[in-house]
Design an enzyme around this catalytic site. Sequence first.
Site, PDB file in Angstrom:
ATOM      1  N   PHE A 133      35.613  47.582  33.419  1.00  0.00           N
ATOM      2  CA  PHE A 133      36.090  46.870  34.601  1.00  0.00           C
ATOM      3  C   PHE A 133      36.226  45.401  34.252  1.00  0.00           C
ATOM      4  O   PHE A 133      35.577  44.911  33.320  1.00  0.00           O
ATOM      5  CB  PHE A 133      35.110  47.054  35.768  1.00  0.00           C
ATOM      6  CG  PHE A 133      35.698  47.830  36.907  1.00  0.00           C
ATOM      7  CD1 PHE A 133      35.775  49.209  36.864  1.00  0.00           C
ATOM      8  CD2 PHE A 133      36.197  47.177  38.028  1.00  0.00           C
ATOM      9  CE1 PHE A 133      36.331  49.924  37.909  1.00  0.00           C
ATOM     10  CE2 PHE A 133      36.750  47.880  39.082  1.00  0.00           C
ATOM     11  CZ  PHE A 133      36.819  49.253  39.030  1.00  0.00           C
ATOM     12  N   GLN A 256      38.352  36.447  47.814  1.00  0.00           N
ATOM     13  CA  GLN A 256      38.982  37.033  46.631  1.00  0.00           C
ATOM     14  C   GLN A 256      40.302  37.734  46.953  1.00  0.00           C
ATOM     15  O   GLN A 256      40.373  38.539  47.878  1.00  0.00           O
ATOM     16  CB  GLN A 256      38.037  38.065  46.013  1.00  0.00           C
ATOM     17  CG  GLN A 256      38.646  38.799  44.828  1.00  0.00           C
ATOM     18  CD  GLN A 256      37.605  39.584  44.061  1.00  0.00           C
ATOM     19  OE1 GLN A 256      37.316  40.729  44.402  1.00  0.00           O
ATOM     20  NE2 GLN A 256      37.027  38.975  43.057  1.00  0.00           N
ATOM     21  N   HIS A 258      42.715  40.331  45.285  1.00  0.00           N
ATOM     22  CA  HIS A 258      42.710  41.331  44.208  1.00  0.00           C
ATOM     23  C   HIS A 258      44.125  41.424  43.641  1.00  0.00           C
ATOM     24  O   HIS A 258      45.089  41.507  44.414  1.00  0.00           O
ATOM     25  CB  HIS A 258      42.273  42.678  44.797  1.00  0.00           C
ATOM     26  CG  HIS A 258      41.964  43.730  43.793  1.00  0.00           C
ATOM     27  ND1 HIS A 258      42.911  44.232  42.936  1.00  0.00           N
ATOM     28  CD2 HIS A 258      40.810  44.375  43.506  1.00  0.00           C
ATOM     29  CE1 HIS A 258      42.344  45.159  42.166  1.00  0.00           C
ATOM     30  NE2 HIS A 258      41.079  45.254  42.486  1.00  0.00           N
ATOM     31  N   LEU A 268      44.900  48.971  48.182  1.00  0.00           N
ATOM     32  CA  LEU A 268      44.398  48.655  46.854  1.00  0.00           C
ATOM     33  C   LEU A 268      44.713  49.743  45.836  1.00  0.00           C
ATOM     34  O   LEU A 268      44.558  50.926  46.111  1.00  0.00           O
ATOM     35  CB  LEU A 268      42.880  48.494  46.936  1.00  0.00           C
ATOM     36  CG  LEU A 268      42.273  47.859  45.705  1.00  0.00           C
ATOM     37  CD1 LEU A 268      42.611  46.385  45.657  1.00  0.00           C
ATOM     38  CD2 LEU A 268      40.767  48.032  45.718  1.00  0.00           C
ATOM     39  N   GLU A 271      41.039  48.520  40.224  1.00  0.00           N
ATOM     40  CA  GLU A 271      40.986  47.945  38.884  1.00  0.00           C
ATOM     41  C   GLU A 271      40.689  49.022  37.834  1.00  0.00           C
ATOM     42  O   GLU A 271      40.949  48.849  36.650  1.00  0.00           O
ATOM     43  CB  GLU A 271      39.872  46.898  38.887  1.00  0.00           C
ATOM     44  CG  GLU A 271      39.912  45.912  37.776  1.00  0.00           C
ATOM     45  CD  GLU A 271      38.906  44.789  38.046  1.00  0.00           C
ATOM     46  OE1 GLU A 271      39.190  43.926  38.894  1.00  0.00           O
ATOM     47  OE2 GLU A 271      37.846  44.792  37.418  1.00  0.00           O
ATOM     48  N   ARG A 302      39.319  38.674  38.421  1.00  0.00           N
ATOM     49  CA  ARG A 302      40.411  38.875  39.388  1.00  0.00           C
ATOM     50  C   ARG A 302      41.118  37.590  39.784  1.00  0.00           C
ATOM     51  O   ARG A 302      42.331  37.585  39.968  1.00  0.00           O
ATOM     52  CB  ARG A 302      39.848  39.551  40.640  1.00  0.00           C
ATOM     53  CG  ARG A 302      39.452  40.967  40.352  1.00  0.00           C
ATOM     54  CD  ARG A 302      38.848  41.630  41.554  1.00  0.00           C
ATOM     55  NE  ARG A 302      38.506  42.998  41.192  1.00  0.00           N
ATOM     56  CZ  ARG A 302      37.802  43.820  41.948  1.00  0.00           C
ATOM     57  NH1 ARG A 302      37.366  43.408  43.128  1.00  0.00           N
ATOM     58  NH2 ARG A 302      37.544  45.041  41.539  1.00  0.00           N
ATOM     59  N   HIS A 368      41.060  40.622  49.579  1.00  0.00           N
ATOM     60  CA  HIS A 368      40.189  41.762  49.289  1.00  0.00           C
ATOM     61  C   HIS A 368      38.734  41.581  49.683  1.00  0.00           C
ATOM     62  O   HIS A 368      38.128  42.457  50.284  1.00  0.00           O
ATOM     63  CB  HIS A 368      40.286  42.047  47.782  1.00  0.00           C
ATOM     64  CG  HIS A 368      39.538  43.255  47.339  1.00  0.00           C
ATOM     65  ND1 HIS A 368      39.772  44.506  47.876  1.00  0.00           N
ATOM     66  CD2 HIS A 368      38.572  43.421  46.410  1.00  0.00           C
ATOM     67  CE1 HIS A 368      38.981  45.384  47.288  1.00  0.00           C
ATOM     68  NE2 HIS A 368      38.223  44.756  46.408  1.00  0.00           N
ATOM     69  N   ARG A 410      33.905  37.282  42.779  1.00  0.00           N
ATOM     70  CA  ARG A 410      33.091  38.464  42.490  1.00  0.00           C
ATOM     71  C   ARG A 410      33.724  39.324  41.392  1.00  0.00           C
ATOM     72  O   ARG A 410      34.933  39.493  41.369  1.00  0.00           O
ATOM     73  CB  ARG A 410      32.954  39.304  43.764  1.00  0.00           C
ATOM     74  CG  ARG A 410      32.418  40.685  43.510  1.00  0.00           C
ATOM     75  CD  ARG A 410      32.198  41.450  44.785  1.00  0.00           C
ATOM     76  NE  ARG A 410      33.386  42.009  45.387  1.00  0.00           N
ATOM     77  CZ  ARG A 410      33.985  43.135  44.987  1.00  0.00           C
ATOM     78  NH1 ARG A 410      33.550  43.818  43.939  1.00  0.00           N
ATOM     79  NH2 ARG A 410      35.055  43.580  45.637  1.00  0.00           N
TER      80      ARG A 410
END
Length: 597
Positions: A133, A256, A258, A268, A271, A302, A368, A410
């Site tokens: 990730f 954030q 994304h 979404l 990821e 991100r 996100h 994050r």
Amino acid sequence: MTLATLGRAAIPPTRVHEMDAVVVGAGGAGLYAALELKQELGPEARIGVISKLYPSRSHTGAAQGGVCAALGNTEEDHWEWHWFDTVKGGDYLVDQDAAEVMCRDAVETIINLEHLGLPFDRTPDGLINQRRFGGHTRNYGEGPVRRSCFSADRTGHSILQTLYQQCIRRDVAFFDEYQVLDLALPDGPGGRAAGVIALQLATTELHAFRARAVLFATGGYGKVFKVTSNAHTLTGDGMAIPYRRGLPLEDMEFFQFHPTGMYKLGFLLSEAMRGEGGFLVNDSGERFMERYAPTMKDLASRDVISRSIYLEVAAGRGIGGKDYVHLDVRHLGAEVLDKKLPDMSGFIRTYFGLEPLTDLVPIQPTAHYAMGGIPTDIDGRVLADEKGALVPGFYAAGEVACVSVHGANRLGTNSLLDILVFGRRAGKRMAADLADLPEPTVDAEAEASAAATVSGLLAGTDGERPAVIRAELQEVMFSKCGVYRTDRLLVECRDAVADLRARARHLKVDDRGCRYNTDLGEAIELGYLIDCAEATVESALARRESRGGHAREDYPNRDDAGWLKHTFASRGPKSGIMSLRYKPVTITKFEPKARTY
Ligand SMILES: Cc1cc2nc3c(=O)[nH]c(=O)nc-3n(C[C@H](O)[C@H](O)[C@H](O)COP(=O)(O)OP(=O)(O)OC[C@H]3O[C@@H](n4cnc5c(N)ncnc54)[C@H](O)[C@@H]3O)c2cc1C
């Protein structure tokens, strides 16, 4: 109480529930806390979970890619590497003592979840399988590491089902489809919490829950933006309620975006699609992330990737010159796409009518995740100010809270970890504190004000429809307080939000019935969204630097000398005056360095 008897005066709520502790929110954070409370206090304890959604519809159930822990099951890994990645990912705004707790506790937490029955994917040897990730590296940044534990691409669903079943097994009392309107603070702001006031959605009746301890675990507020991965119900209720009572919200400027939202829809695409080997390409088919992040490429953090997409688009290299780029997963093959990423592949087929095995997928950044929220210590206890005073009996955990383990940005899979580790810790702490907390008393003012809000909204005939104001708010927040910000845009945004707040004083609720009046619920949620927008924009306007998810075109550099500090935004409940205060970042091991991937 029927609607006919609802008036603007102080009306006693129909039903009073005496509990030991109440948890607001039935996502991963709330459920783990409730389970822990029951485990610690035994079957006699009266633990209530209040949720505006049926528990299994909480947004945790939509989480896809995974939850991380340095188990080292498929390659070498250490919790200290994870700790470093989290601090660097957060652009050094992370409180390092808190992140240390999270990364250390991660391993035991995942094993505990497995023992509770969570069906993780397995390696051929029967260990919990792990995938890559963004931003998770081996040996302090040398390259990607496999740290995310997963259950296909339905990890959150598995977490939610597992915890819900365990709560049912232990007789946690569930109040499903009750929307909390206020927090009882009988001694005034800064005093102790003593329960909540909620609206039962099925009947439009008010209920008062009296309890010695209250946990808010109500999730994020992504619905303040036009293009978002968040569910319709993520309206920041749990942040706005204490904010209205004069309590602070921390680091709200850090939101954030994304990188891989489905173009125009915002849904979404996890990821995990890049973790399994997918990559981004621009109009000429170039893998542009190689230019922006030579080591981590498509697995950089991100904020970095979302900004790179914006820069590609601004340079005219979006697809066909438009505002999106492509995600290429064609080479992953049917085995990976259908076994490890079945839901993602299904989304692409259903919503775009494209075939991920043969087609490129249009994506754009989507709002996100809220890094900011209600400030807490590492045991979920809510802070009343930047100096560390506590609000007795009030706790928060999950996306609604800011511990702060995510700092300015994050890392993927760290949120599910956060809700589990800190949901559980908050539950333990509440159980330990309960004996010392006083018996709850009534907050007559809050109860009367909740009744007045409901009756006032139902009486409104000449105002605007909430949906109209909400759409304008989402538009202005996305275009002026989004991936890139400037002083001019933020001032325009602040003025627009103030204007929308004034307009929202006169709302027209079409539905006047008592059964599942969702119009009424959405009118109430609009107020919460406006409060969250205000705290976000004011905090963003003041922060004259670029760090993590907060990118200022007019202040493009990170400024550690001036801004290595947390924002605490609050508004005087009577005066309506905003104030911003600051708290130093806790640095225990990793000195801030330039952040490259
Ligand atoms: C599409 C998507 C995919 C994601 N994928 C991942 C991933 O793979 N890995 C990862 O780490 N993170 C992921 N995240 C982020 C992560 O899922 C969330 O941050 C996390 O699940 C939040 O959990 P929570 O318990 O704080 O709140 P939620 O799960 O959002 O639950 C909030 C609860 O609060 C209740 N509530 C809210 N307001 C009220 C009110 N006024 N009264 C009563 N109840 C109320 C709701 O009913 C709900 O039960 C993803 C997020 C999204 C949107």
